[in-house]
Write a protein that holds these residues in place. Structure first.
Motif, PDB file in Angstrom:
ATOM      1  N   GLY B  72       0.836  -1.184   0.000  1.00 53.65           N
ATOM      2  CA  GLY B  72       0.000   0.000   0.000  1.00 53.65           C
ATOM      3  C   GLY B  72       0.875   1.239   0.000  1.00 53.65           C
ATOM      4  N   ARG B  73       0.239   2.397  -0.118  1.00 49.04           N
ATOM      5  CA  ARG B  73       0.991   3.640  -0.121  1.00 49.04           C
ATOM      6  C   ARG B  73       0.420   4.539   0.960  1.00 49.04           C
ATOM      7  N   LEU B  74       1.277   4.987   1.839  1.00 46.59           N
ATOM      8  CA  LEU B  74       0.847   5.928   2.868  1.00 46.59           C
ATOM      9  C   LEU B  74       1.635   7.200   2.646  1.00 46.59           C
ATOM     10  N   GLY B  75       0.946   8.242   2.199  1.00 45.75           N
ATOM     11  CA  GLY B  75       1.646   9.454   1.849  1.00 45.75           C
ATOM     12  C   GLY B  75       2.568   9.146   0.682  1.00 45.75           C
ATOM     13  N   SER B  76       3.868   9.362   0.883  1.00 46.55           N
ATOM     14  CA  SER B  76       4.786   9.099  -0.219  1.00 46.55           C
ATOM     15  C   SER B  76       5.512   7.766  -0.044  1.00 46.55           C
ATOM     16  N   ASN B  77       5.211   7.099   1.050  1.00 43.40           N
ATOM     17  CA  ASN B  77       5.945   5.860   1.321  1.00 43.40           C
ATOM     18  C   ASN B  77       5.159   4.618   0.958  1.00 43.40           C
ATOM     19  N   GLU B  78       5.871   3.646   0.453  1.00 42.07           N
ATOM     20  CA  GLU B  78       5.243   2.372   0.195  1.00 42.07           C
ATOM     21  C   GLU B  78       5.365   1.513   1.456  1.00 42.07           C
ATOM     22  N   VAL B  79       4.300   0.795   1.765  1.00 45.67           N
ATOM     23  CA  VAL B  79       4.343  -0.066   2.964  1.00 45.67           C
ATOM     24  C   VAL B  79       3.821  -1.456   2.614  1.00 45.67           C
ATOM     25  N   GLY B  80       4.233  -2.412   3.419  1.00 46.17           N
ATOM     26  CA  GLY B  80       3.684  -3.758   3.281  1.00 46.17           C
ATOM     27  C   GLY B  80       2.549  -3.909   4.290  1.00 46.17           C
ATOM     28  N   LEU B 164      -4.840   4.228  27.666  1.00 44.87           N
ATOM     29  CA  LEU B 164      -4.046   3.152  27.078  1.00 44.87           C
ATOM     30  C   LEU B 164      -2.638   3.582  26.680  1.00 44.87           C
ATOM     31  N   GLY B 165      -2.499   4.880  26.340  1.00 46.08           N
ATOM     32  CA  GLY B 165      -1.195   5.344  25.888  1.00 46.08           C
ATOM     33  C   GLY B 165      -0.878   4.954  24.458  1.00 46.08           C
ATOM     34  N   VAL B 166      -1.884   4.593  23.692  1.00 50.71           N
ATOM     35  CA  VAL B 166      -1.678   4.330  22.266  1.00 50.71           C
ATOM     36  C   VAL B 166      -2.738   5.106  21.482  1.00 50.71           C
ATOM     37  N   PRO B 167      -2.456   5.369  20.184  1.00 57.80           N
ATOM     38  CA  PRO B 167      -3.452   6.104  19.386  1.00 57.80           C
ATOM     39  C   PRO B 167      -4.748   5.307  19.243  1.00 57.80           C
ATOM     40  N   VAL B 168      -5.863   6.009  19.337  1.00 55.24           N
ATOM     41  CA  VAL B 168      -7.162   5.367  19.158  1.00 55.24           C
ATOM     42  C   VAL B 168      -7.883   6.100  18.037  1.00 55.24           C
ATOM     43  N   VAL B 169      -8.301   5.373  17.016  1.00 53.67           N
ATOM     44  CA  VAL B 169      -8.953   5.988  15.868  1.00 53.67           C
ATOM     45  C   VAL B 169     -10.313   5.350  15.640  1.00 53.67           C
ATOM     46  N   THR B 170     -11.339   6.179  15.503  1.00 52.16           N
ATOM     47  CA  THR B 170     -12.678   5.629  15.252  1.00 52.16           C
ATOM     48  C   THR B 170     -12.954   5.621  13.746  1.00 52.16           C
ATOM     49  N   GLY B 178     -13.375   7.770   8.373  1.00 51.66           N
ATOM     50  CA  GLY B 178     -12.232   7.738   9.284  1.00 51.66           C
ATOM     51  C   GLY B 178     -10.990   7.089   8.722  1.00 51.66           C
ATOM     52  N   ILE B 179     -11.048   6.632   7.473  1.00 53.61           N
ATOM     53  CA  ILE B 179      -9.914   5.911   6.924  1.00 53.61           C
ATOM     54  C   ILE B 179      -8.702   6.835   6.745  1.00 53.61           C
ATOM     55  N   GLY B 180      -8.974   8.118   6.403  1.00 52.86           N
ATOM     56  CA  GLY B 180      -7.884   9.077   6.213  1.00 52.86           C
ATOM     57  C   GLY B 180      -7.103   9.275   7.502  1.00 52.86           C
ATOM     58  N   GLN B 181      -7.852   9.450   8.587  1.00 44.16           N
ATOM     59  CA  GLN B 181      -7.229   9.674   9.886  1.00 44.16           C
ATOM     60  C   GLN B 181      -6.416   8.457  10.317  1.00 44.16           C
ATOM     61  N   LEU B 182      -6.981   7.285  10.058  1.00 42.54           N
ATOM     62  CA  LEU B 182      -6.298   6.050  10.425  1.00 42.54           C
ATOM     63  C   LEU B 182      -4.985   5.937   9.661  1.00 42.54           C
ATOM     64  N   ALA B 187       0.872   6.015   9.270  1.00 43.58           N
ATOM     65  CA  ALA B 187       2.061   6.583   8.628  1.00 43.58           C
ATOM     66  C   ALA B 187       3.015   7.138   9.680  1.00 43.58           C
ATOM     67  N   ALA B 188       2.438   7.842  10.665  1.00 45.01           N
ATOM     68  CA  ALA B 188       3.279   8.426  11.703  1.00 45.01           C
ATOM     69  C   ALA B 188       4.013   7.334  12.475  1.00 45.01           C
ATOM     70  N   TYR B 189       3.298   6.254  12.755  1.00 44.44           N
ATOM     71  CA  TYR B 189       3.896   5.136  13.490  1.00 44.44           C
ATOM     72  C   TYR B 189       4.938   4.421  12.650  1.00 44.44           C
ATOM     73  N   ALA B 190       4.588   4.198  11.379  1.00 43.25           N
ATOM     74  CA  ALA B 190       5.480   3.440  10.499  1.00 43.25           C
ATOM     75  C   ALA B 190       6.789   4.172  10.289  1.00 43.25           C
ATOM     76  N   ASN B 191       6.710   5.500  10.244  1.00 43.12           N
ATOM     77  CA  ASN B 191       7.936   6.267  10.072  1.00 43.12           C
ATOM     78  C   ASN B 191       8.823   6.189  11.292  1.00 43.12           C
ATOM     79  N   GLY B 192       8.174   6.049  12.428  1.00 42.65           N
ATOM     80  CA  GLY B 192       8.937   6.050  13.669  1.00 42.65           C
ATOM     81  C   GLY B 192       9.398   4.682  14.073  1.00 42.65           C
ATOM     82  N   ARG B 193       9.494   3.774  13.093  1.00 44.80           N
ATOM     83  CA  ARG B 193       9.884   2.411  13.447  1.00 44.80           C
ATOM     84  C   ARG B 193      11.255   2.413  14.109  1.00 44.80           C
TER      85      ARG B 193
END
Lengths: 213, 679
Positions: B72-80, B164-170, B178-182, B187-193
């Protein structure tokens, strides 16, 4: 007949050895002499060579004692909710408080449980055979609820690991409110906003504390 | 239980240099996003939304038994992206869960999206706690918000996030809400791997019983191996006596393993109940604590048409008519539209009038040798038989069936059907759950044989594989059978009754003969939902794609084999071997050819009977169709059985079925003679 605490303990061990471990009796080296003698004197056990085994009367007496002990454990675990501790010690003392007669009331109150919290069978009493419900049941298996009846889960049967895992995955844990929707052709119940279909075997593993009691 | 003040994880979310280098075309080098969660919460919908056009799906959504992977593509990055079969928690019950957990254990996902049903948070949040405890980078996705709102369930996502201390998305993924927000959060998480995500999270929502905590600490201190989850979670699963984790620890820890197992054993001995139960209770308690300020349930339950229909489906007196109605609709769609109208058009017009004559003409002008011409054209050629069968007969029948099956599957009807038939299925050693592979078997037995994996015990998998091979005709075969018996409703009725009888009787006897644990039935009944058009299309498409990839080559191979058989005379030899058997059964000699074809594809055989309609009496037709229905599984099904159950089982099943089919045929024909039936 009043037995000393140690002698009664020995009688119980004897019963477990024969009924649950499929042995013929206890070896002489495993028996405390005084208690062994007391059992023989009371006509509850007899020596066959080096093996001590219970007489028919002894078996009956032992089953009653075991029943009191395991019912006591049930009471502790389900009503007083003392589940995260080793129960044996408490159960041991409890059984002496449960005289014949009272154990029938407790048994009925708890929905005639057939196993202790450890999953070992509780010898049935007269009340279980007649399924007496004079005291008014507090706790009953889901499989015996009427449809549309609801209550909080009191406990689940522990002796079948597979069933237990399934129940836990469905969120069937003590304290959860459930409602029986259908009894036939399968049992359907509601927990939260989810509905589950289970067969009678699994429904019989779920014990419910009826609402309004 | 204590809930420390929120300590934000963003420190570890800062973009760091990827340890795998820059993005590569291969999924292996891409940041990996794993989608996990209970069955039926919309994981596959999210997968499709994330992967979009790049999707390479290799599974059967809903009855997911294999893992789907895509890019898939998140922003400009490709992800698995990896989609997993439904799981209830990190402790295993079913084979599917093992597959799902293995991804978390082995694949090192950079982001784990936990999809949950918002209205059932109480039941699903314990798994979120487990995932967080396992040190994974979790995003909690509260999906099905539309349903929750309709029910009047209110969730405070911000309060939940804080606890919980983790992102929660409805989201309401099927509606695209809500798919855009998710995606942004992922993307933010994946970048911070970064590797330090695996260290224990500082936010602890719950503490277990002191004995457990002590054992955990002791085990964690003894451990020296490296794991993809936090040591705490590994130790916790170990305490719960999880086989796979025990062997994983053995692998990693070597000599200290025994010491670790000892600690676990003595902790277990301190409790009268399984530790898994105590852990589950604690997680439940923590969930209730967390949800108290975040979840508002309505006073009264909303009950609409869906609830009313659901009730009707589950009551025997109304459930049975509904079942018959759905069968009838399915027959109209698959049996009439697919197997008759579309097949007539493709087979009669497209192939009969255009392609086949054209191919034969080209062949005769280009290729002087009859032998080679026959390989491609003529009666049994690759194109004139193999491709024609695949495209003109199989495509419309299987295609319409898969559309119908996807609609039924997405509506939530199958679990209700399972509940309805459980008692009957228990008699044949199965449980209601097996209704799913059985119904799918009417589409394709090969695919259904794979889906038997979802059954719990080996015995059930074996019995269902056997019954699928024996008495469940696939859609291709069914289509041809219905065509054969179209003019004779009396024969059709008898045929259904006999095959059903054989199914139940043989199933009953097989269950008696095969000792084993009594199956137990439990199944979640998802709310009835109106299937979405795109989802049905995607499912049908992926199934068709699988079908053609797996089965199409077999058609071609069969054509080649038949060509070879005719060329060498092997074919005649085999037909002659079958002749006495066919005669014993009381069928015309010509049917031997049909049975031989049946070895390759069940429907080849049935189609062979078409040409014999004129020579056979009604009785013979009934005997022939019955025998052929029971007859050996096709080559594709046989090979899948071999792969799933081993060669002994596959062989044993075939060895039983071959004589049995003829035996039933022979007995049936003698019985018909005996009672003087004129059909």
């Amino acid at each position: 007949m009043k037995l000393s605490e140690n002698t009664e303990k020995l009688l119980e061990i004897l019963w477990v050895t024969i009924e649950e471990e499929d042995k013929t009796g206890l070896q002489k080296k495993d028996v405390v002499e005084d208690s062994g003698d007391e059992l023989v004197q009371q006509g509850l056990a007899e020596w066959k060579g080096n093996t001590l085994s219970p007489t028919p009367m002894g078996k009956l007496e032992a089953a009653r004692a075991i029943r009191r002990q395991r019912l006591g454990e049930r009471l502790l675990a389900d009503v007083l909710i003392q589940e995260d501790v080793l129960l044996d010690d408490h159960g041991c003392h409890m059984e002496h408080a449960l005289f014949d007669g009272i154990d029938e009331s407790i048994c009925t109150l708890l929905g005639h449980p057939s196993f202790c919290p450890h999953g070992r069978p509780i010898p049935p009493g007269e009340c279980c055979r007649q399924m007496r419900a004079t005291v008014g049941k507090l706790i009953t298996p889901l499989s015996q609820l009427h449809s549309m009846q609801s209550g909080d889960i009191a406990y689940t049967k522990m002796n079948n690991q597979r069933h237990l895992q399934k129940l836990m995955s469905m969120g069937v844990l003590p304290g959860v409110t459930i409602k029986l929707l259908h009894r036939s052709p399968s049992f359907v119940f509601e927990a939260g906003y989810s509905q589950f279909a289970v067969d009678e075997d699994i429904a019989a593993d779920i014990y419910v504390r009826l609402n309004g009691l | 239980m204590q809930i420390p003040a929120l300590k934000n994880n963003t420190a570890s979310n800062q973009p760091t240099a990827s340890c795998h280098g820059g993005p590569e075309v291969d999924t292996a080098g891409l940041p990996l996003i794993a989608i996990v969660g209970n069955p039926n919460v919309g994981k596959s919908v999210l997968f499709n939304a994330l992967t979009g056009a790049y999707v390479t799906v290799s599974n059967y959504p809903g009855t997911t038994v294999e893992v789907s992977r895509g890019k898939g593509r998140l922003g400009s990055n490709e992800v698995g992206v990896v989609d997993t079969p439904g799981m209830y928690g990190l402790l295993l019950i079913t084979e599917e869960e093992r597959i799902a957990r293995r991804i978390l254990l082995k694949d090192r996902p950079d982001v784990v999206v936990h999809v949950v049903d918002a209205k059932n948070l109480e039941r699903m949040l314990p798994m979120t706690l487990q995932l967080i405890e396992a040190g994974l980078s979790v995003i909690l996705n509260l999906n099905l918000m539309d349903e929750a709102e309709r029910m009047g369930v209110q969730v405070d996502a911000v309060a939940l996030e804080r606890a919980l201390g983790v992102p929660v998305v409805t989201t309401a993924l099927t509606l695209g809400r809500g798919i855009g927000q998710l995606k942004e959060h992922i993307a933010a998480y994946a970048n911070g791997r970064s590797a330090d995500k695996l260290s224990n999270t500082s936010l602890r929502t719950h503490r277990y019983h002191t004995v457990i905590e002590e054992a955990l600490a002791e085990i964690e201190n003894t451990m020296s191996g490296s794991y993809q989850m936090s040591r705490r979670e590994i130790a916790l699963l170990l305490l719960q006596d999880d086989d796979e984790i025990v062997s994983l620890v053995r692998e990693q820890e070597g000599r200290s393993t025994n010491e670790i197992l000892c600690i676990a054993e003595s902790a277990r001995a301190r409790f009268s109940r399984p530790i898994s139960y105590i852990v589950a209770r604690k997680l439940q308690e923590a969930t209730q604590y967390i949800l108290q300020p975040a979840l508002r349930l309505p006073e009264r339950r909303v009950s609409g048409f869906a609830e009313w229909l659901s009730e009707a489906m589950m009551k025997p007196w109304s459930g049975l008519p509904i079942l018959l109605l759905s069968l009838f609709l399915m027959y109209e769609f698959v049996g009439v539209l697919g197997a008759q109208t579309l097949v007539d058009f493709l087979e009669g017009s497209v192939f009969g009038e255009y392609i086949n004559p054209w191919v034969n003409q080209i062949l005769s002008t280009l290729i002087p040798w009859l032998v080679v011409r026959d390989l491609f054209g003529g009666q049994y050629g690759i194109i004139t038989l193999g491709v024609r069968y695949a495209v003109a007969i199989i495509l419309p029948i299987v295609g319409t069936f898969f559309i119908a099956f996807s609609i039924i599957e997405d509506s939530g009807y199958l679990p209700r059907l399972a509940m309805l038939v459980d008692r009957v299925f228990k008699k044949i050693g199965l449980n209601g759950r097996a209704v799913i592979p059985m119904v799918l078997g009417f589409g394709c037995d090969t695919m259904a044989t794979i889906v038997t994996r979802t059954l719990e015990t080996r015995r059930e998998r074996l019995l269902s594989t056997f019954l699928l091979a024996l008495a469940i005709p696939c859609s291709a075969q069914l289509g041809v059978m219905l065509g054969l018996l179209a003019g004779r409703p009396d024969l059709l009725g008898l045929w259904i009754a006999i095959v059903t009888g054989v199914f139940l009787l043989v199933g009953f006897l097989a269950a008696k003969l095969m000792p084993g644990e009594q199956p137990s039935f439990y199944m979640e009944l998802p709310p009835l939902r109106i299937p979405t058009f795109t989802n049905v299309l995607v499912k049908t498409y992926t199934r068709m794609e699988w079908y053609f990839r797996e089965v199409f080559p077999v058609f071609i191979l069969a054509s080649v084999f038949i060509w070879f058989g005719q060329l060498t005379g092997l074919f005649d030899l085999l037909v002659n071997t079958l002749l006495p058997i066919v005669r014993w059964v009381g069928l015309p000699d010509e049917t031997a050819v049909a049975f031989l074809f049946g070895f390759f594809r069940r429907d080849y055989g049935a189609a062979g009977l078409y040409d014999l309609l004129g020579v056979m009496s009604g009785s013979q037709l009934l005997v022939a169709t019955t025998t052929l229905t029971l007859f050996v599984p096709c080559i594709a099904q046989f090979s899948v059985t071999l792969k799933e159950r081993g060669w002994k089982t596959a062989l044993a099943i075939s060895v039983f079925i071959f004589p049995f089919a003829f035996l039933v045929g022979g007995l049936l024909s003698r019985l018909l003679v005996l009672i003087g039936a004129r059909l």
